[in-house]
Design an enzyme around this catalytic site. Structure first.
Site, PDB file in Angstrom:
ATOM      1  N   ARG A  94     115.495 -70.401 -20.123  1.00  0.00           N
ATOM      2  CA  ARG A  94     116.245 -69.209 -19.686  1.00  0.00           C
ATOM      3  C   ARG A  94     117.747 -69.510 -19.628  1.00  0.00           C
ATOM      4  O   ARG A  94     118.575 -68.745 -20.094  1.00  0.00           O
ATOM      5  CB  ARG A  94     115.791 -68.766 -18.299  1.00  0.00           C
ATOM      6  CG  ARG A  94     114.652 -67.785 -18.338  1.00  0.00           C
ATOM      7  CD  ARG A  94     114.994 -66.520 -17.525  1.00  0.00           C
ATOM      8  NE  ARG A  94     114.154 -65.433 -17.985  1.00  0.00           N
ATOM      9  CZ  ARG A  94     113.632 -64.497 -17.184  1.00  0.00           C
ATOM     10  NH1 ARG A  94     113.859 -64.520 -15.900  1.00  0.00           N
ATOM     11  NH2 ARG A  94     112.915 -63.528 -17.688  1.00  0.00           N
ATOM     12  N   CYS A 118     108.082 -53.913 -10.465  1.00  0.00           N
ATOM     13  CA  CYS A 118     108.251 -53.780  -9.012  1.00  0.00           C
ATOM     14  C   CYS A 118     107.483 -52.670  -8.307  1.00  0.00           C
ATOM     15  O   CYS A 118     107.022 -52.899  -7.188  1.00  0.00           O
ATOM     16  CB  CYS A 118     109.732 -53.659  -8.693  1.00  0.00           C
ATOM     17  SG  CYS A 118     110.594 -55.186  -9.081  1.00  0.00           S
ATOM     18  N   PHE A 137     109.168 -44.436  -2.316  1.00  0.00           N
ATOM     19  CA  PHE A 137     109.518 -43.010  -2.465  1.00  0.00           C
ATOM     20  C   PHE A 137     109.654 -42.651  -3.947  1.00  0.00           C
ATOM     21  O   PHE A 137     109.200 -41.597  -4.393  1.00  0.00           O
ATOM     22  CB  PHE A 137     110.848 -42.698  -1.762  1.00  0.00           C
ATOM     23  CG  PHE A 137     110.727 -42.425  -0.286  1.00  0.00           C
ATOM     24  CD1 PHE A 137     109.974 -43.240   0.546  1.00  0.00           C
ATOM     25  CD2 PHE A 137     111.388 -41.348   0.285  1.00  0.00           C
ATOM     26  CE1 PHE A 137     109.875 -42.999   1.913  1.00  0.00           C
ATOM     27  CE2 PHE A 137     111.290 -41.087   1.642  1.00  0.00           C
ATOM     28  CZ  PHE A 137     110.539 -41.917   2.458  1.00  0.00           C
ATOM     29  N   GLN A 151     104.522 -51.199  -8.400  1.00  0.00           N
ATOM     30  CA  GLN A 151     103.179 -51.500  -7.907  1.00  0.00           C
ATOM     31  C   GLN A 151     103.208 -52.672  -6.922  1.00  0.00           C
ATOM     32  O   GLN A 151     102.625 -52.624  -5.842  1.00  0.00           O
ATOM     33  CB  GLN A 151     102.251 -51.809  -9.071  1.00  0.00           C
ATOM     34  CG  GLN A 151     100.908 -52.302  -8.591  1.00  0.00           C
ATOM     35  CD  GLN A 151      99.885 -52.353  -9.696  1.00  0.00           C
ATOM     36  OE1 GLN A 151      99.405 -51.345 -10.175  1.00  0.00           O
ATOM     37  NE2 GLN A 151      99.566 -53.546 -10.113  1.00  0.00           N
TER      38      GLN A 151
HETATM   39  N1  LIG Z   1     113.581 -56.425 -12.305  1.00  0.00           N
HETATM   40  C1  LIG Z   1     114.200 -55.524 -11.586  1.00  0.00           C
HETATM   41  O1  LIG Z   1     114.638 -54.494 -12.108  1.00  0.00           O
HETATM   42  C2  LIG Z   1     114.381 -55.704 -10.114  1.00  0.00           C
HETATM   43  C3  LIG Z   1     113.805 -56.775  -9.437  1.00  0.00           C
HETATM   44  N2  LIG Z   1     114.003 -56.928  -8.083  1.00  0.00           N
HETATM   45  C4  LIG Z   1     113.454 -58.078  -7.367  1.00  0.00           C
HETATM   46  O2  LIG Z   1     114.235 -59.230  -7.693  1.00  0.00           O
HETATM   47  C5  LIG Z   1     113.422 -60.407  -7.729  1.00  0.00           C
HETATM   48  C6  LIG Z   1     113.559 -61.096  -9.069  1.00  0.00           C
HETATM   49  O3  LIG Z   1     113.119 -60.189 -10.063  1.00  0.00           O
HETATM   50  P1  LIG Z   1     113.456 -60.419 -11.600  1.00  0.00           P
HETATM   51  O4  LIG Z   1     114.867 -60.845 -11.756  1.00  0.00           O
HETATM   52  O5  LIG Z   1     112.982 -59.204 -12.297  1.00  0.00           O
HETATM   53  O6  LIG Z   1     112.482 -61.637 -11.919  1.00  0.00           O
HETATM   54  P2  LIG Z   1     112.585 -62.667 -13.136  1.00  0.00           P
HETATM   55  O7  LIG Z   1     111.244 -63.249 -13.306  1.00  0.00           O
HETATM   56  O8  LIG Z   1     113.239 -62.003 -14.300  1.00  0.00           O
HETATM   57  O9  LIG Z   1     113.593 -63.782 -12.599  1.00  0.00           O
HETATM   58  C7  LIG Z   1     113.299 -64.678 -11.578  1.00  0.00           C
HETATM   59  C8  LIG Z   1     113.821 -66.058 -11.987  1.00  0.00           C
HETATM   60  O10 LIG Z   1     113.743 -66.939 -10.867  1.00  0.00           O
HETATM   61  C9  LIG Z   1     113.491 -68.254 -11.376  1.00  0.00           C
HETATM   62  N3  LIG Z   1     113.049 -69.102 -10.274  1.00  0.00           N
HETATM   63  C10 LIG Z   1     111.847 -69.095  -9.619  1.00  0.00           C
HETATM   64  N4  LIG Z   1     111.867 -69.995  -8.621  1.00  0.00           N
HETATM   65  C11 LIG Z   1     113.095 -70.578  -8.624  1.00  0.00           C
HETATM   66  C12 LIG Z   1     113.725 -71.573  -7.821  1.00  0.00           C
HETATM   67  N5  LIG Z   1     113.092 -72.127  -6.785  1.00  0.00           N
HETATM   68  N6  LIG Z   1     114.995 -71.933  -8.120  1.00  0.00           N
HETATM   69  C13 LIG Z   1     115.644 -71.370  -9.171  1.00  0.00           C
HETATM   70  N7  LIG Z   1     115.113 -70.411  -9.959  1.00  0.00           N
HETATM   71  C14 LIG Z   1     113.849 -70.011  -9.683  1.00  0.00           C
HETATM   72  C15 LIG Z   1     112.470 -68.011 -12.493  1.00  0.00           C
HETATM   73  O11 LIG Z   1     112.415 -69.087 -13.399  1.00  0.00           O
HETATM   74  C16 LIG Z   1     113.014 -66.714 -13.116  1.00  0.00           C
HETATM   75  O12 LIG Z   1     113.860 -66.964 -14.225  1.00  0.00           O
HETATM   76  C17 LIG Z   1     111.995 -59.945  -7.404  1.00  0.00           C
HETATM   77  O13 LIG Z   1     111.800 -60.102  -6.020  1.00  0.00           O
HETATM   78  C18 LIG Z   1     112.037 -58.461  -7.733  1.00  0.00           C
HETATM   79  O14 LIG Z   1     111.122 -57.725  -6.957  1.00  0.00           O
HETATM   80  C19 LIG Z   1     114.794 -56.058  -7.379  1.00  0.00           C
HETATM   81  C20 LIG Z   1     115.395 -55.001  -8.006  1.00  0.00           C
HETATM   82  C21 LIG Z   1     115.256 -54.735  -9.422  1.00  0.00           C
HETATM   83  O1  LIG Z   2     112.999 -52.771  -7.570  1.00  0.00           O
HETATM   84  C1  LIG Z   2     113.032 -52.602  -8.775  1.00  0.00           C
HETATM   85  O2  LIG Z   2     112.561 -53.364  -9.610  1.00  0.00           O
HETATM   86  C2  LIG Z   2     113.637 -51.375  -9.360  1.00  0.00           C
HETATM   87  O3  LIG Z   2     112.528 -50.492  -9.686  1.00  0.00           O
HETATM   88  C3  LIG Z   2     112.897 -49.278 -10.334  1.00  0.00           C
HETATM   89  O4  LIG Z   2     113.579 -49.554 -11.556  1.00  0.00           O
HETATM   90  P1  LIG Z   2     112.794 -49.893 -12.909  1.00  0.00           P
HETATM   91  O5  LIG Z   2     111.389 -50.245 -12.606  1.00  0.00           O
HETATM   92  O6  LIG Z   2     113.630 -50.862 -13.646  1.00  0.00           O
HETATM   93  O7  LIG Z   2     112.819 -48.542 -13.765  1.00  0.00           O
HETATM   94  P2  LIG Z   2     112.596 -46.998 -13.393  1.00  0.00           P
HETATM   95  O8  LIG Z   2     113.594 -46.212 -14.128  1.00  0.00           O
HETATM   96  O9  LIG Z   2     112.513 -46.775 -11.942  1.00  0.00           O
HETATM   97  O10 LIG Z   2     111.173 -46.686 -14.056  1.00  0.00           O
HETATM   98  C4  LIG Z   2     109.985 -47.231 -13.522  1.00  0.00           C
HETATM   99  C5  LIG Z   2     108.791 -46.635 -14.246  1.00  0.00           C
HETATM  100  O11 LIG Z   2     108.623 -45.263 -13.898  1.00  0.00           O
HETATM  101  C6  LIG Z   2     108.530 -44.461 -15.059  1.00  0.00           C
HETATM  102  N1  LIG Z   2     109.100 -43.130 -14.763  1.00  0.00           N
HETATM  103  C7  LIG Z   2     110.348 -43.016 -14.256  1.00  0.00           C
HETATM  104  C8  LIG Z   2     110.864 -41.772 -13.959  1.00  0.00           C
HETATM  105  C9  LIG Z   2     110.093 -40.626 -14.160  1.00  0.00           C
HETATM  106  O12 LIG Z   2     110.501 -39.473 -13.911  1.00  0.00           O
HETATM  107  N2  LIG Z   2     108.834 -40.777 -14.671  1.00  0.00           N
HETATM  108  C10 LIG Z   2     108.303 -42.007 -14.965  1.00  0.00           C
HETATM  109  O13 LIG Z   2     107.146 -42.090 -15.410  1.00  0.00           O
HETATM  110  C11 LIG Z   2     109.311 -45.238 -16.107  1.00  0.00           C
HETATM  111  O14 LIG Z   2     108.958 -44.856 -17.400  1.00  0.00           O
HETATM  112  C12 LIG Z   2     108.906 -46.660 -15.772  1.00  0.00           C
HETATM  113  O15 LIG Z   2     107.667 -46.974 -16.340  1.00  0.00           O
HETATM  114  C13 LIG Z   2     113.861 -48.508  -9.425  1.00  0.00           C
HETATM  115  O16 LIG Z   2     114.284 -47.332 -10.122  1.00  0.00           O
HETATM  116  C14 LIG Z   2     115.066 -49.361  -9.068  1.00  0.00           C
HETATM  117  O17 LIG Z   2     115.899 -48.643  -8.150  1.00  0.00           O
HETATM  118  C15 LIG Z   2     114.584 -50.654  -8.410  1.00  0.00           C
HETATM  119  O18 LIG Z   2     115.685 -51.492  -8.135  1.00  0.00           O
END
Ligand SMILES: NC(=O)C1=CN([C@@H]2O[C@H](COP(=O)(O)OP(=O)(O)OC[C@H]3O[C@@H](n4cnc5c(N)ncnc54)[C@H](O)[C@@H]3O)[C@@H](O)[C@H]2O)C=CC1
Ligand SMILES: O=C(O)[C@H]1O[C@H](OP(=O)(O)OP(=O)(O)OC[C@H]2O[C@@H](n3ccc(=O)[nH]c3=O)[C@H](O)[C@@H]2O)[C@H](O)[C@@H](O)[C@@H]1O
EC number: 1.1.1.22
Length: 480
Positions: free
Chosen positions: A38, A272, A222, A274
């Site tokens: 990565r 996220c 929500f 689910q």
């Molecule tokens: N993906 C999204 O859109 C969002 C995710 N989140 C939250 O943010 C967190 C991270 O999500 P993502 O960035 O999507 O996951 P990700 O899987 O893309 O990234 C997490 C990274 O952390 C690294 N890692 C794990 N343990 C570690 C350690 N001890 N030290 C250093 N690196 C380590 C992994 O190798 C991985 O690259 C989760 O809790 C998720 O729920 C929050 C908002 C949006």
């Molecule tokens: O905690 C997180 O990971 C993030 O989860 C979602 O973001 P994300 O999952 O990246 O994308 P969304 O745009 O929320 O879509 C989620 C899923 O819902 C679906 N969706 C979205 C909107 C809609 O009207 N209908 C619908 O089926 C999308 O196609 C997708 O599969 C939230 O929107 C973010 O605010 C939050 O930070």
């Protein structure tokens, strides 16, 4: 110069830190990760994630005040502020399996911070965590601290994939929770000053730690609940002849409800929604609130129902069997403008069709064959661990082929399932596609992206989620 170190170079850590570096030239930002590949990718011309606008931001600051490194301990020990943005998957074994958050990665990060820190630190929860995690982290840090002062803040991230850069540039709000002690409040102000480089102060909300932690779970619950609500309506629309787009529009015109996030779909996906709702359900159960837990559980149940309802529509429309029929799947990512497939509804739909012995040909502009084969072979929740710790898929699913061309995917197919709302699916040459398919030719639009009337004129039998049904589909049972 203030030094920030972020543990976790994923979908959140990477873009968030890149934007902080861009907006705060006076701060040095280092993103570290345990996965070497990565970090190598972040340092290359091909970033590890596809996100519109991200390349530009990274190019502007990488090597100036933004760095990516595997030297975790060095950068943690030098930092003033440590963001922790590591995986928080759903537990698959032991207490709370299938619901509770697995905090293994978080705990090992906290223990490592305590081991290597030689000066006071602010430790920021960026990952989404169960409410009260800060208390547990605080205990780990202070019991191993050697007299060093740690302040824990909760600063959940609200970005959505596909629009991450815009969301980070113009967040609806930034939320910072901290202890209500003078030291806690000082730490809150330090982090607030980072965001104040570009976010108006009245959009930076400060709360206590537990409100910040719970607000993140509540916001995702929500949002997901809106989708399950509209998807539940879509089933009723199909049964009654109402049109879900018209219903959503009419409902969303109420300013108290608002128009966003009311698109009916084959189901929500992503890493996220689910996971965070299951986590919320578990917390409610642990706090003796089964009614509240069951309320939120229903959001997931409707999402699962929507995915199986879609598969049933496909199979029942095609004479109740898809055995040995070629089904083209357009779109595999969980939404458009991302290559992320975590918990994508396409996995469940494909598995459902494979269960009925279909042959599947998949096209997605951003998802590789290797990723699709791994997704179809992996057990539930295994995808949410660091890449190098995920099980490798021992065999590929032979009935699945993957191509980089929508026309090749649909050639000789009996039916097409549209599972991601990529813009390019609106402008495909559907006459050409129809001519190359077996007849009768079906389109099952799980995202309501195609013009169903035009497709019917060409000759397709079309199913669009929540829209009035073709005469053909009306005679077929929707629920097996
Ligand atoms: N993906 C999204 O859109 C969002 C995710 N989140 C939250 O943010 C967190 C991270 O999500 P993502 O960035 O999507 O996951 P990700 O899987 O893309 O990234 C997490 C990274 O952390 C690294 N890692 C794990 N343990 C570690 C350690 N001890 N030290 C250093 N690196 C380590 C992994 O190798 C991985 O690259 C989760 O809790 C998720 O729920 C929050 C908002 C949006
Ligand atoms: O905690 C997180 O990971 C993030 O989860 C979602 O973001 P994300 O999952 O990246 O994308 P969304 O745009 O929320 O879509 C989620 C899923 O819902 C679906 N969706 C979205 C909107 C809609 O009207 N209908 C619908 O089926 C999308 O196609 C997708 O599969 C939230 O929107 C973010 O605010 C939050 O930070």
């Amino acid at each position: 110069m203030v030094k920030i170190c972020c543990l976790g170079a994923g979908y959140v850590g990477g873009p968030t830190m890149a934007v902080i570096a861009l907006k705060c030239p006076d701060i040095q930002v280092v993103v570290v990760d345990i996965t070497k590949s990565r970090i190598d990718a972040w340092n290359s011309d091909t970033l590890p994630i596809y996100e519109p606008g991200l390349d530009d931001v990274v190019k502007q600051c990488r090597g100036k005040n933004l760095f990516f490194s595997n030297d975790i301990e060095k950068h943690v020990s030098e930092a003033d502020i440590i963001f922790v943005s590591v995986n928080t998957p759903t537990k698959t074994r032991g207490l709370g399996a299938g619901k509770a958050a697995d905090l293994t990665y978080w705990e090992s990060a906290a223990r490592m911070i305590a081991d290597v820190a030689k000066s006071d630190k602010i430790v920021v929860e960026k990952s989404t965590v169960p409410v009260k995690t800060a208390e547990a982290i605080e205990k780990i840090l202070t019991h191993n601290s050697n007299g060093i002062n740690f302040q824990i803040l909760s600063n959940p991230e609200f970005l959505a994939e596909g629009t991450a850069i815009q969301d980070l540039f113009n967040p609806d709000r930034v939320l910072i929770g901290g202890r209500e002690t003078p030291e806690g409040q000082k730490a809150v102000q330090t982090l607030k000053a980072v965001y104040a480089h570009w976010v108006p102060e009245d959009q930076i909300l400060t709360t206590n730690l537990w409100s910040a932690e719970l607000s993140k779970l509540a916001a995702n619950a929500f949002l997901a609940q809106r989708i399950s609500s509209v998807n539940a309506m879509s089933a009723l629309c199909e049964a009654t002849g109402a049109n879900v787009s018209e219903v959503s529009y009419a409902v969303g015109k109420d300013s108290r409800i608002g128009p966003k996030f009311l698109n009916a779909s084959v189901g929500f996906g992503g890493s996220c929604f689910q996971k965070d709702i299951l986590n919320l359900v578990y917390i409610c159960e642990c706090n003796g609130l089964p009614e509240v837990a069951n309320y939120w559980k229903q959001v997931i149940k409707i999402n699962d129902y929507q995915k199986s309802r879609f598969v049933n529509r496909v199979v029942s429309s095609m004479f109740n069997t898809v055995a040995n029929k070629k089904i083209a799947v357009l779109g595999f990512a969980f939404k458009k403008d991302t290559g992320d497939t975590r918990e994508t509804p396409a996995i469940d739909v494909c598995k459902g069709l494979l269960g009925d012995k279909a042959k599947i040909s998949i096209y997605d502009p951003q998802v590789t064959e290797d990723q699709i084969q791994r997704d179809l072979a992996m057990n539930k929740f295994d995808w949410d661990h660091p890449v190098h710790l995920q099980p490798m898929s021992p065999t590929t699913t032979k009935q699945v082929s993957v191509t980089w061309d929508a026309y090749e995917a649909t050639k000789d197919a009996h039916g097409i399932c549209i599972l991601t709302e990529w813009d390019e699916f609106k402008t495909l040459d559907y006459t050409k596609i129809y001519d190359s398919m077996q007849k009768p030719a079906f389109v099952f639009d799980g995202r309501n992206v195609v013009d169903s009337e035009k497709l019917r004129e060409i000759g397709f039998i079309v199913y669009s989620i929540g829209k009035p049904l073709d005469a053909w589909l009306k005679d077929m049972p929707a629920v097996a």
